[in-house]
Write a protein that holds these residues in place. Structure first.
Motif, PDB file in Angstrom:
ATOM      1  N   SER A 296       0.839  -1.203   0.000  1.00  0.00           N
ATOM      2  CA  SER A 296       0.000   0.000   0.000  1.00  0.00           C
ATOM      3  C   SER A 296       0.873   1.251   0.000  1.00  0.00           C
ATOM      4  CB  SER A 296      -0.922   0.031   1.224  1.00  0.00           C
ATOM      5  OG  SER A 296      -1.916  -0.955   1.157  1.00  0.00           O
ATOM      6  N   SER A 297       1.868   1.262   0.849  1.00  0.00           N
ATOM      7  CA  SER A 297       2.775   2.408   0.952  1.00  0.00           C
ATOM      8  C   SER A 297       3.490   2.671  -0.372  1.00  0.00           C
ATOM      9  CB  SER A 297       3.787   2.166   2.069  1.00  0.00           C
ATOM     10  OG  SER A 297       4.706   3.225   2.155  1.00  0.00           O
ATOM     11  N   ASP A 298       3.930   1.606  -1.039  1.00  0.00           N
ATOM     12  CA  ASP A 298       4.612   1.753  -2.330  1.00  0.00           C
ATOM     13  C   ASP A 298       3.682   2.372  -3.374  1.00  0.00           C
ATOM     14  OD1 ASP A 298       6.886   0.576  -1.275  1.00  0.00           O
ATOM     15  OD2 ASP A 298       6.506  -1.388  -2.184  1.00  0.00           O
ATOM     16  N   ILE A 299       2.456   1.880  -3.459  1.00  0.00           N
ATOM     17  CA  ILE A 299       1.503   2.391  -4.452  1.00  0.00           C
ATOM     18  C   ILE A 299       1.137   3.835  -4.132  1.00  0.00           C
ATOM     19  CG2 ILE A 299      -0.848   2.137  -5.364  1.00  0.00           C
ATOM     20  CD1 ILE A 299      -0.417  -0.928  -5.000  1.00  0.00           C
ATOM     21  N   TRP A 300       0.898   4.126  -2.856  1.00  0.00           N
ATOM     22  CA  TRP A 300       0.581   5.497  -2.434  1.00  0.00           C
ATOM     23  C   TRP A 300       1.721   6.440  -2.839  1.00  0.00           C
ATOM     24  CZ3 TRP A 300      -3.749   7.631  -0.187  1.00  0.00           C
ATOM     25  CH2 TRP A 300      -3.609   8.916   0.345  1.00  0.00           C
ATOM     26  N   ARG A 301       2.946   6.030  -2.547  1.00  0.00           N
ATOM     27  CA  ARG A 301       4.116   6.857  -2.878  1.00  0.00           C
ATOM     28  C   ARG A 301       4.233   7.063  -4.396  1.00  0.00           C
ATOM     29  NH1 ARG A 301       8.139   3.463  -1.835  1.00  0.00           N
ATOM     30  NH2 ARG A 301       8.162   2.972  -4.044  1.00  0.00           N
ATOM     31  N   ASP A 302       4.008   6.015  -5.164  1.00  0.00           N
ATOM     32  CA  ASP A 302       4.187   6.107  -6.608  1.00  0.00           C
ATOM     33  C   ASP A 302       3.048   6.830  -7.325  1.00  0.00           C
ATOM     34  OD1 ASP A 302       6.534   4.689  -6.254  1.00  0.00           O
ATOM     35  OD2 ASP A 302       5.692   2.784  -6.942  1.00  0.00           O
ATOM     36  N   HIS A 303       1.843   6.789  -6.770  1.00  0.00           N
ATOM     37  CA  HIS A 303       0.686   7.311  -7.494  1.00  0.00           C
ATOM     38  C   HIS A 303      -0.065   8.447  -6.807  1.00  0.00           C
ATOM     39  CE1 HIS A 303       1.019   4.133 -10.438  1.00  0.00           C
ATOM     40  NE2 HIS A 303       1.108   3.260  -9.463  1.00  0.00           N
ATOM     41  N   ILE A 304       0.140   8.633  -5.517  1.00  0.00           N
ATOM     42  CA  ILE A 304      -0.609   9.659  -4.780  1.00  0.00           C
ATOM     43  C   ILE A 304       0.327  10.724  -4.210  1.00  0.00           C
ATOM     44  CG2 ILE A 304      -2.238  10.121  -2.906  1.00  0.00           C
ATOM     45  CD1 ILE A 304      -3.643   8.337  -4.799  1.00  0.00           C
ATOM     46  N   SER A 305       1.222  10.330  -3.305  1.00  0.00           N
ATOM     47  CA  SER A 305       2.077  11.311  -2.635  1.00  0.00           C
ATOM     48  C   SER A 305       3.343  10.662  -2.101  1.00  0.00           C
ATOM     49  CB  SER A 305       1.321  11.958  -1.472  1.00  0.00           C
ATOM     50  OG  SER A 305       2.174  12.799  -0.728  1.00  0.00           O
ATOM     51  N   ARG A 306       4.437  11.362  -2.245  1.00  0.00           N
ATOM     52  CA  ARG A 306       5.705  10.876  -1.700  1.00  0.00           C
ATOM     53  C   ARG A 306       5.841  11.213  -0.220  1.00  0.00           C
ATOM     54  NH1 ARG A 306       8.830   8.473  -5.047  1.00  0.00           N
ATOM     55  NH2 ARG A 306       8.786   8.867  -7.274  1.00  0.00           N
TER      56      ARG A 306
ATOM     57  N   PHE B  80      -7.413   1.020  -7.822  1.00  0.00           N
ATOM     58  CA  PHE B  80      -6.932   1.042  -6.442  1.00  0.00           C
ATOM     59  C   PHE B  80      -7.828   1.990  -5.663  1.00  0.00           C
ATOM     60  CE2 PHE B  80      -2.684   0.646  -8.755  1.00  0.00           C
ATOM     61  CZ  PHE B  80      -2.696  -0.732  -8.732  1.00  0.00           C
ATOM     62  N   PHE B  81      -8.441   1.484  -4.609  1.00  0.00           N
ATOM     63  CA  PHE B  81      -9.213   2.333  -3.715  1.00  0.00           C
ATOM     64  C   PHE B  81      -8.302   2.640  -2.537  1.00  0.00           C
ATOM     65  CE2 PHE B  81     -12.547   3.568  -0.720  1.00  0.00           C
ATOM     66  CZ  PHE B  81     -13.244   4.458  -1.525  1.00  0.00           C
ATOM     67  N   CYS B  82      -7.967   3.905  -2.400  1.00  0.00           N
ATOM     68  CA  CYS B  82      -6.902   4.343  -1.495  1.00  0.00           C
ATOM     69  C   CYS B  82      -7.485   5.063  -0.283  1.00  0.00           C
ATOM     70  CB  CYS B  82      -5.954   5.273  -2.236  1.00  0.00           C
ATOM     71  SG  CYS B  82      -5.379   4.628  -3.834  1.00  0.00           S
ATOM     72  N   TYR B  83      -7.583   4.368   0.839  1.00  0.00           N
ATOM     73  CA  TYR B  83      -8.075   4.993   2.064  1.00  0.00           C
ATOM     74  C   TYR B  83      -7.023   5.933   2.644  1.00  0.00           C
ATOM     75  CZ  TYR B  83     -12.004   1.746   2.118  1.00  0.00           C
ATOM     76  OH  TYR B  83     -13.138   1.049   1.805  1.00  0.00           O
ATOM     77  N   GLU B  84      -5.813   5.450   2.709  1.00  0.00           N
ATOM     78  CA  GLU B  84      -4.663   6.231   3.179  1.00  0.00           C
ATOM     79  C   GLU B  84      -3.406   5.428   2.854  1.00  0.00           C
ATOM     80  OE1 GLU B  84      -2.817   5.172   6.062  1.00  0.00           O
ATOM     81  OE2 GLU B  84      -4.126   3.514   6.538  1.00  0.00           O
ATOM     82  N   LYS B  85      -2.253   5.967   3.191  1.00  0.00           N
ATOM     83  CA  LYS B  85      -0.973   5.412   2.765  1.00  0.00           C
ATOM     84  C   LYS B  85      -0.817   3.914   3.029  1.00  0.00           C
ATOM     85  CE  LYS B  85       3.981   6.169   3.329  1.00  0.00           C
ATOM     86  NZ  LYS B  85       5.001   7.064   3.907  1.00  0.00           N
ATOM     87  N   TYR B  86      -1.320   3.439   4.145  1.00  0.00           N
ATOM     88  CA  TYR B  86      -1.107   2.036   4.513  1.00  0.00           C
ATOM     89  C   TYR B  86      -2.346   1.176   4.339  1.00  0.00           C
ATOM     90  CZ  TYR B  86       3.145   3.959   6.485  1.00  0.00           C
ATOM     91  OH  TYR B  86       4.342   4.606   6.636  1.00  0.00           O
ATOM     92  N   ASN B  87      -3.350   1.672   3.627  1.00  0.00           N
ATOM     93  CA  ASN B  87      -4.605   0.935   3.499  1.00  0.00           C
ATOM     94  C   ASN B  87      -5.191   1.158   2.107  1.00  0.00           C
ATOM     95  OD1 ASN B  87      -6.992  -0.417   3.859  1.00  0.00           O
ATOM     96  ND2 ASN B  87      -7.702   0.842   5.571  1.00  0.00           N
ATOM     97  N   LEU B  88      -4.807   0.299   1.175  1.00  0.00           N
ATOM     98  CA  LEU B  88      -5.300   0.346  -0.200  1.00  0.00           C
ATOM     99  C   LEU B  88      -5.879  -1.011  -0.578  1.00  0.00           C
ATOM    100  CD1 LEU B  88      -3.050   2.686  -0.233  1.00  0.00           C
ATOM    101  CD2 LEU B  88      -2.949   2.228  -2.654  1.00  0.00           C
ATOM    102  N   ILE B  89      -6.854  -0.961  -1.461  1.00  0.00           N
ATOM    103  CA  ILE B  89      -7.489  -2.178  -1.962  1.00  0.00           C
ATOM    104  C   ILE B  89      -7.412  -2.172  -3.482  1.00  0.00           C
ATOM    105  CG2 ILE B  89      -9.675  -3.424  -2.213  1.00  0.00           C
ATOM    106  CD1 ILE B  89     -10.466  -2.378   0.532  1.00  0.00           C
ATOM    107  N   GLU B  90      -7.068  -3.320  -4.040  1.00  0.00           N
ATOM    108  CA  GLU B  90      -7.113  -3.509  -5.486  1.00  0.00           C
ATOM    109  C   GLU B  90      -8.399  -4.248  -5.831  1.00  0.00           C
ATOM    110  OE1 GLU B  90      -3.659  -5.053  -7.960  1.00  0.00           O
ATOM    111  OE2 GLU B  90      -5.047  -6.748  -8.003  1.00  0.00           O
TER     112      GLU B  90
END
Length: 158
Positions: free
Chosen positions: A38-48, A102-112
């Motif tokens: 989740s953290s990797d996807i958040w960093r790559d697609h939402i925010s560093r 990807f449904f992104c709740y927050e950096k450590y909680n994503l669902i594919e």
């Protein structure tokens, strides 16, 4: 390992709640990511740097207000007996039902899942509506849901 078993997912109940059960076929396509993935996807697609939607920094693409639509109300559709997403969202998203999202709740909680699964079960995903974003893999359109019952539509950087 990139995924957590749905049975071990802390928010599993939103998909198995008696008032809005999700079909077994769709449950099989709801795949929570591990915190690390989740953290990797958040960093790559939402925010560093920002851990959630409440803390976007000026360098985050999502912090650019010019890229977002005027707010669209989703709460009324969620409260209704009708299963469809608001028409403005359906008009904006032109993805095939098998598009990975990807449904992104927050950096450590994503669902594919798949766009079709999300469309059928969007009310379940929005049991938690504290700023989640829906993004499509290899797509620019995004939806940012707010807890006030509105959402904005935009195009993110890929």
């Amino acid at each position: 390992m990139n995924y957590v078993e749905l049975d071990s997912y802390t928010r599993k109940w939103i998909f198995t709640h008696a008032s809005m059960p999700v079909s077994e076929d769709d449950l099989a396509l709801i795949r929570p990511f591990t915190q690390a993935r989740s953290s990797d996807i958040w960093r790559d697609h939402i925010s560093r740097q920002s851990p959630d939607a409440d803390h976007f920094e000026k360098d985050d693409w999502a912090a650019n207000e010019a890229m977002w639509s005027a707010p669209i109300e989703w709460q009324g559709a969620w409260d209704s007996d009708e299963p469809e997403l608001p028409q403005e969202i359906l008009d904006f998203i032109d993805w095939e039902d098998n598009t990975t999202v990807f449904f992104c709740y927050e950096k450590y909680n994503l669902i594919e899942t798949k766009w079709g699964v999300f469309k059928r079960n969007w009310k379940n995903f929005l049991f938690f509506d504290d700023g989640p974003m829906l993004i499509g893999r290899k797509k620019t359109q995004t939806i940012w849901f707010q807890s006030n019952g509105s959402c904005t539509l935009g195009h993110r950087e890929k």
